[in-house]
Write an enzyme that holds these catalytic residues in place. Structure first.
Site, PDB file in Angstrom:
ATOM      1  N   SER A 278       0.983  -1.255  -0.047  1.00  0.00           N
ATOM      2  CA  SER A 278       0.073   0.057  -0.223  1.00  0.00           C
ATOM      3  C   SER A 278       1.055   1.361  -0.165  1.00  0.00           C
ATOM      4  O   SER A 278       1.894   1.220   0.515  1.00  0.00           O
ATOM      5  CB  SER A 278      -0.974  -0.083   1.119  1.00  0.00           C
ATOM      6  OG  SER A 278      -1.398   1.208   1.471  1.00  0.00           O
ATOM      7  N   LYS A 284       0.801  -3.239   5.220  1.00  0.00           N
ATOM      8  CA  LYS A 284      -0.060  -3.983   4.011  1.00  0.00           C
ATOM      9  C   LYS A 284       0.637  -4.935   2.970  1.00  0.00           C
ATOM     10  O   LYS A 284       1.662  -4.498   2.474  1.00  0.00           O
ATOM     11  CB  LYS A 284      -0.974  -3.045   3.022  1.00  0.00           C
ATOM     12  CG  LYS A 284      -1.939  -2.381   3.922  1.00  0.00           C
ATOM     13  CD  LYS A 284      -2.911  -3.210   4.786  1.00  0.00           C
ATOM     14  CE  LYS A 284      -3.806  -3.860   3.626  1.00  0.00           C
ATOM     15  NZ  LYS A 284      -4.888  -2.876   3.170  1.00  0.00           N
ATOM     16  N   GLU A 291      -7.247 -10.616  -6.427  1.00  0.00           N
ATOM     17  CA  GLU A 291      -8.528  -9.726  -6.885  1.00  0.00           C
ATOM     18  C   GLU A 291      -8.605  -9.305  -8.305  1.00  0.00           C
ATOM     19  O   GLU A 291      -9.888  -9.447  -8.602  1.00  0.00           O
ATOM     20  CB  GLU A 291      -8.442  -8.479  -6.043  1.00  0.00           C
ATOM     21  CG  GLU A 291      -8.163  -8.668  -4.402  1.00  0.00           C
ATOM     22  CD  GLU A 291      -7.721  -7.407  -3.696  1.00  0.00           C
ATOM     23  OE1 GLU A 291      -8.686  -6.586  -3.304  1.00  0.00           O
ATOM     24  OE2 GLU A 291      -6.481  -7.150  -3.496  1.00  0.00           O
TER      25      GLU A 291
END
Ligand code: ARG
Length: 459
Positions: A278, A284, A291
């Site tokens: 991130s 993160k 995804e």
């Protein structure tokens, strides 16, 4: 004087922006190899039938091969005014070799030409997609083989249901992909068909030999009807469907990967090489690849819908609407090939957190059905057993303990048929062991399943 191959009957030229709207060259250059392959076969057949001379054929074949080489060396400039890959190549050929180039289109139309290109393209791509599916299946099988004994919670309604083997869980995707593989294989019957020589719609007066081009292009079948040959796009819809369904399967698997890699589950750890970070939250590690695969099913399903609607109500034979068959198809092919490759890489590099998985099934009630079955073995009717176990589970939840923590005296109080061996009976690994039914999650049944899968891949 018109700059068009069809300019003879025209007094006026479309403006550039009209040409640009009409043109497909920006995307149909994907079909360059197939177009040249089809033209070489057509020219060879024309010479074979004495419609053109051997020298003319040779000039055409050489010219086409030079154009192909120049295309890959970025030495060809395509023009919107020449519409599509077919007219751009033909124009280039005539520029280079003169009259023989002008004879190539004898007994042929762009309508059967584009259909031929598409059949060749779809056939090639389907075979490549099948190879990628097989390779992905190999990876699933390899991972499954080392996790027959790894126990995890099996879910229904995303609530813990019964303990299952990790191998058994991921092998579900092997079988989905097996159906996809055979579905693609079956579709080849409807893809591997030669439309060449159907010409514009009605066939031709020239003494062509359609079976010769069929043979030269390696098509298994031939269209029996010239109108059908130029207007059929069923095989494209079917391929878009097969791609969409495979992508749907990948999206289900991707969703599980995403869930398994959450802090809440921690069932697997994705390799850093298949994760992203991130820009604001330093801690993160995101499952972007999974995804994206989950998300891309939106476009493949969209392309399927788009083509179904394009074909709806379309009269025979060729209509320019059919030019809309390409971009979605090319995109779907690119999408599924990329997704299969990425998923395989992600699967090959992830770590299965075996200890964590085994631990989870000791911290849930996924062995509750087993306790009911235990009582059934002692001649308690299943409905009564269900009721008794439901009450025990309720008590456990209130006390914050699990079935293996209930003291023996208490089990006896609840039902005197419960004996000391209940603790062994309720161990997750024994829950699996006792499952001997065909196709079940029991270790022996899973090993058999893996053998069957292995044999399929060996064929
Ligand atoms: N670019 C056209 C297509 O992709 C080729 C066929 C054109 N045929 C015609 N009669 N305008 O469909």
């Amino acid at each position: 004087m018109s700059n068009k191959a069809w300019g003879g009957r025209f007094q006026q030229q479309p403006e550039e922006w009209v040409d640009a709207f009409n043109a497909s060259i920006d995307f149909d250059q994907t079909l360059l190899d197939e177009d040249i392959q089809g033209s070489i076969a057509h020219a060879t057949m024309l010479a074979h039938q004495n419609i053109i001379s051997e020298e003319e054929k040779n000039a055409i074949v050489k010219g086409l091969k030079d154009i192909q080489a120049d295309f890959y060396n970025h030495n060809i400039e395509f023009k919107h005014a020449l519409e599509d890959i077919h007219l751009n190549i033909e124009h280039e050929l005539i520029q280079r070799i003169g009259d023989p180039g002008g004879k190539l289109h004898t007994g042929r139309s762009r309508n059967d030409q584009v259909a031929t290109d598409l059949h060749l393209y779809v056939k090639k791509q389907v075979i490549e997609i099948q190879a990628l599916i097989r390779s992905f299946q190999e990876s699933i099988l390899t991972l499954a083989k080392s996790h027959v004994e790894t126990i995890m919670p099996g879910y229904t309604h995303l609530q813990r249901a019964q303990p299952i083997s990790f191998a058994h869980h991921i092998m579900t995707y092997f079988w989905m992909l097996e159906r996809d593989y055979t579905r693609f294989a079956d579709s080849l019957k409807r893809i591997d068909i030669s439309p060449l020589g159907a010409a514009a719609l009605s066939g031709t007066t020239h003494p062509i030999d359609r079976h010769k081009t069929q043979e030269l292009l390696g098509f298994e079948y031939i269209y029996e009807n010239s109108l059908d040959a130029v207007s059929d796009r069923d095989y494209i819809i079917e391929t878009l469907h097969n791609i969409s369904l495979t992508m749907t399967h990948l999206s289900r698997f991707a969703e599980e990967i995403i869930f398994w890699s959450t802090d809440e589950a921690k069932f697997i750890t994705l390799s850093d090489a298949f994760s992203t970070g991130s820009s604001i939250m330093p801690q993160k590690k995101n499952p972007d690849m999974a995804e994206l695969i989950r998300g891309k099913v939106g476009r493949t399903t969209g392309h399927l819908m788009s083509m179904l609607v394009t074909l709806k109500g379309l009269p025979l034979a060729y209509n320019k609407d059919l030019q809309e068959d390409k971009e979605g198809l090319f995109d779907s092919v690119r999408t599924i090939k990329g997704s299969l490759r990425i998923f395989e890489g992600m699967l090959n590099t992830l770590t299965v957190n075996t200890n964590r998985l085994n631990e989870t099934v000791h911290q849930d009630f996924s062995n509750a059905t087993e306790l009911a079955d235990y009582l059934v073995d002692k001649n308690v009717p299943f409905r009564t057993a269900h009721e008794i176990v439901g009450k025990i589970v309720f008590e456990c939840i209130q006390q914050g303990i699990y079935l293996l923590d209930v003291p023996f005296e208490h089990y006896q109080e609840l039902n005197d048929k419960i004996e000391e061996d209940v603790y062994d009976y309720l161990k997750p690994e024994n829950c699996l062991n006792r499952r001997k039914s065909y196709g079940s999650t029991g270790q022996d049944a899973v090993r058999h399943q893996l053998n069957v899968a292995e044999n399929i891949l060996k064929q």
